[in-house]
Scaffold this motif. Sequence first.
Motif, mmCIF file in Angstrom:
data_model
loop_
_atom_site.group_PDB
_atom_site.id
_atom_site.type_symbol
_atom_site.label_atom_id
_atom_site.label_comp_id
_atom_site.label_asym_id
_atom_site.label_seq_id
_atom_site.Cartn_x
_atom_site.Cartn_y
_atom_site.Cartn_z
ATOM 1 N N GLY A 253 1.017 -1.168 0.200
ATOM 2 C CA GLY A 253 -0.314 0.103 -0.232
ATOM 3 C C GLY A 253 0.870 0.893 0.060
ATOM 4 O O GLY A 253 2.235 1.034 -0.626
ATOM 5 N N PRO A 254 0.255 2.288 0.741
ATOM 6 C CA PRO A 254 1.033 3.696 0.329
ATOM 7 C C PRO A 254 2.031 3.807 1.069
ATOM 8 O O PRO A 254 2.202 3.461 2.201
ATOM 9 N N GLY A 255 3.374 4.145 0.338
ATOM 10 C CA GLY A 255 5.068 4.156 0.910
ATOM 11 C C GLY A 255 5.504 3.174 0.994
ATOM 12 O O GLY A 255 6.857 3.251 2.056
ATOM 13 N N LEU A 256 5.438 2.685 0.831
ATOM 14 C CA LEU A 256 6.257 1.511 0.039
ATOM 15 C C LEU A 256 6.734 1.213 -1.575
ATOM 16 O O LEU A 256 5.578 0.987 -2.071
ATOM 17 N N LEU A 257 7.269 0.885 -1.899
ATOM 18 C CA LEU A 257 7.495 0.256 -3.601
ATOM 19 C C LEU A 257 8.512 -0.750 -3.095
ATOM 20 O O LEU A 257 10.004 -1.379 -2.042
ATOM 21 N N GLN A 258 8.522 -1.691 -4.275
ATOM 22 C CA GLN A 258 9.438 -3.286 -4.318
ATOM 23 C C GLN A 258 10.163 -2.843 -5.482
ATOM 24 O O GLN A 258 9.884 -1.965 -6.748
ATOM 25 N N ILE A 259 11.444 -2.940 -4.886
ATOM 26 C CA ILE A 259 13.092 -2.665 -6.153
ATOM 27 C C ILE A 259 13.879 -3.760 -6.181
ATOM 28 O O ILE A 259 13.446 -4.923 -5.794
ATOM 29 N N SER A 260 13.785 -3.530 -7.901
ATOM 30 C CA SER A 260 15.052 -4.961 -7.861
ATOM 31 C C SER A 260 16.183 -4.999 -6.996
ATOM 32 O O SER A 260 16.983 -3.481 -6.627
#
Length: 231
Positions: free
Chosen positions: A20-27
Amino acid sequence: MTTILPGEKVDAQHVNLKLGPGLLQISSNGPSKSAIIATRAGNLHHSANGSKWWIESNSRRYVPAPQESVIGVIVQRQGEGYRVDIGSAHSATLDGLAFESATKRNKPNLKVGCLVYARVSLAHKDMEPELECFDAQTRKAEGFGELKGGFVVKCSLKMCRDLLDPKHFLLPLLGGKFPLEAAVGMNGRVWVNAKEPKLIIAIARCIEVVDPDGGGMDLKALKTFLSTLDI
């Protein structure tokens, strides 16, 4: 509840993980193929089964996130759709067919200035957010669509999250006194409606005084405040 800062890694794992808001999945180039990091400061939350994770923070500007409900204002017609102000850095787009049972021959005719209750279907930092006016699972309106009459109250993002909690005292207390309609957007806007203008004004005032950025009244103080209103 854990306080987290931008850039910190979050150990969120689930077969059906939803961020949800505030989280990001990165490589990631390390042993693991990807990592989840925080993009804002706030309190880290997750659902009971650990499938949904998000960060709550009382930021001033709304940052769209998928599946969130918002209240928008039609600001422009474009082609087969609309541009909608949802209080974020960029206007959102709403397709004319993104309504229950809409077809090219039969679809809503919204004018500039109309209010809509919509769901964020796409949100990405490099793209304009996209909206839909139906439930993703049922494809039915489920309350989404044009909001007619009533009044929009602007409040803090935290107040909106509080009102969406079924255990919050405000809307049940007011609903026990007189019939009302309400639609809560996660973007700092609450639409309210009632039979008389004075009741709509009373609801708006109550939201303002309970808002943590306003009076921050609790249940006891609100009951006293209500006794001073002409309702």
